[in-house]
Design a protein around this motif. Sequence first.
Motif, PDB file in Angstrom:
ATOM      1  N   THR A 206       0.814  -1.212   0.000  1.00 44.77           N
ATOM      2  CA  THR A 206       0.000   0.000   0.000  1.00 44.77           C
ATOM      3  C   THR A 206       0.851   1.266   0.000  1.00 44.77           C
ATOM      4  N   VAL A 207       0.598   2.112  -0.977  1.00 47.01           N
ATOM      5  CA  VAL A 207       1.107   3.483  -1.010  1.00 47.01           C
ATOM      6  C   VAL A 207      -0.124   4.357  -1.252  1.00 47.01           C
TER       7      VAL A 207
ATOM      8  N   TYR B  45      -2.724   7.601  -1.599  1.00 48.06           N
ATOM      9  CA  TYR B  45      -2.750   8.914  -2.246  1.00 48.06           C
ATOM     10  C   TYR B  45      -4.101   9.536  -1.904  1.00 48.06           C
TER      11      TYR B  45
ATOM     12  N   VAL C   5       1.715   5.165  -6.953  1.00 48.22           N
ATOM     13  CA  VAL C   5       0.819   4.928  -5.823  1.00 48.22           C
ATOM     14  C   VAL C   5       0.011   3.666  -6.113  1.00 48.22           C
TER      15      VAL C   5
ATOM     16  N   LEU D  43       8.851   7.902   1.978  1.00 47.49           N
ATOM     17  CA  LEU D  43       8.429   6.970   0.930  1.00 47.49           C
ATOM     18  C   LEU D  43       9.226   5.676   0.904  1.00 47.49           C
TER      19      LEU D  43
ATOM     20  N   THR E 273       3.876   2.633   6.232  1.00 46.67           N
ATOM     21  CA  THR E 273       3.014   2.762   5.059  1.00 46.67           C
ATOM     22  C   THR E 273       2.944   4.229   4.661  1.00 46.67           C
ATOM     23  N   PRO E 274       3.392   4.598   3.460  1.00 50.91           N
ATOM     24  CA  PRO E 274       3.460   6.016   3.103  1.00 50.91           C
ATOM     25  C   PRO E 274       2.168   6.533   2.487  1.00 50.91           C
TER      26      PRO E 274
ATOM     27  N   LEU F  69       9.233   5.663  -5.617  1.00 50.61           N
ATOM     28  CA  LEU F  69       8.178   4.650  -5.553  1.00 50.61           C
ATOM     29  C   LEU F  69       8.496   3.437  -6.420  1.00 50.61           C
TER      30      LEU F  69
ATOM     31  N   ARG G 124      10.728   1.512  -4.161  1.00 46.55           N
ATOM     32  CA  ARG G 124       9.962   0.877  -3.085  1.00 46.55           C
ATOM     33  C   ARG G 124       9.260  -0.384  -3.580  1.00 46.55           C
TER      34      ARG G 124
END
Length: 603
Positions: free
Chosen positions: A113-114, A116, A144, A425, A430-431, A517, A520
């Motif tokens: 999970t990223v 937004y 994201v 990030l 979790t960002p 990202l 990541r």
Amino acid sequence: MARFAHTMPFGAEIGDGGVRFRLWAPSAADVRLVVEGGPELPMERLDGGWHELTTDAARAGSRYAFRLPDGLQVPDPASRFQQDDVHGFSTVVDPRSYEWRNTAWKGRPWNETVLYELHVGTFSPEGTYEGLLRRLDHLAETGVTAVELLPLAECPGRRNWGYDGVMLFAPEAAYGRPEELKALVDAAHERGLMVFIDVVYNHFGPEGNYLHAYAGSFFTERHHTPWGAAINFDGSDARPVRDFYINNALYWLNEYRFDGIRFDAVHAIIDDSKPHILFELAERVRAEAQAQGREIHLVLENAANESRFLGRDQGGALRYDGQWNDDYHHAAHVLLTGESGGYYADFAAEPLRMLGRSLAEGYIFQGEKSEFEGHPRGEPSTHLPPAAMVNFLQNHDQIGNRAFGDRLATLAPEEGLRALLAVTLLAPQTPMLFMGEEWGARTPFQFFVDFHGELADAVREGRRKEFGSFKEFQDPEMRARIPDPNADETFQRSHLDWSEKDKPENARMLSFVRGLLRLRAGDMAPVLARAMPGGRYRLWDRSGLAVEWPLQGGGTLRLLANLGDAPISDAERSGGRALFETHAGSRAEGQLPAWSAGFHLVD
């Protein structure tokens, strides 16, 4: 193709015998159904304060309301659509009329999970579900994985943040029709994006809530919140109230296929019964998700820092996957801006130490006294995995609750912002990004509503009075400059400027964020998935921060950062494989450059 619906025990449900209408109105001796352009029909009073009628006088698309004994006509609190705002007729909706394309979608695991966060009405020039759909490719390309929508429950007027909602089952008509919201979620799934919805279960907005007129026991004077009498979650007659909210969560997840829910300000949900409503709700959601084979995620905003809701077992989250970590934000904000007013006062003395504690342990306040609040706050969080914390540098609150809605790009040095973005990030937490943050947007996000008359005056003056304690707003002329929340210009100023992202400095920031990202989701993903509780941190020199997280199976993930505006000694470096460095290949021997950050894997 498939069609989905959540069968509700109240509201308007289409069946073989017509439409069944059901309303909980324990304060009303009788209730009549009003079908626009048709008959006014008496409803049968049932045990427990329920009123029910099944009739063929209504069908999908019919507009209806309820008439109380005193003649007051009220909309359905479980209305699926309010095309004429909160005071108008409700609309009968057939949820099975939409054919879903991406029926194999089951969601994504929490460790991918990223988030937004965005506001549908200001994210795109159109301010609609369709306008957002047209920009999903940009979000997917940015990296994201989860789009989080500010609350959609119908609010009075055409513009609102969403936290004044009063029709919890009716998606905001100003953004489009229910089928357009479903098409948005469907299209997001097609691109591998999860979609979360923000819900408000701690209060109703100040206009358009008619529950007091026929269901007085929906509220209780036993408890009080900043908005008045609390919602009755723990009285002897609270079962219909609890079911109302549990069904609302299941409705968004089952009928609209949302992948997750963010629960607003749960510290203001007061429940002295057992199980707590948040426990019962999460357990119902988890049971249904497991039965459907879906990945469903639940996230809290909880200023009380109560780790009890975030418990884990070997299979992952027992109830709630994560919590917005305001502590992390406040420490990072002070580091970047030097601000110390309001709640930032608690973080002003040692922001670097506090940031380190947050990265290593979760909460900063784990039972210590908050001088700003005047009482202890929080519970121990060191036993929680890092991913239980949702970390961010900006969100709707932290921007919009500033007098002029300033974004960090206008408050902080670019090099500092880049360093803290790298930390946020790429760390195991979790960002979350706020809309436009990926390109360093400078457009403000201001507080806006669409109230009129005395309520509009009260909100306008209350907003200005709120900032009267800040030294920069002691002057009445300065307070008068604070934007009027009711003005359409305030809303218009808050729209993202999509042309901005193509300017050279914004394009550089977007490229930087997309690179973070990609990293990541790529090389760092297996490392981050192994991060365990038990992190440690240490400080050195003026602005050096080292954080280490133990990894399942052995090894350590290490962050080395200089979060200050001058170079410092690189004395803490002790080997390991570099996964990322902001100044790779350009730093002087034995020094960490100003505003730099690097992650290393140590065996």
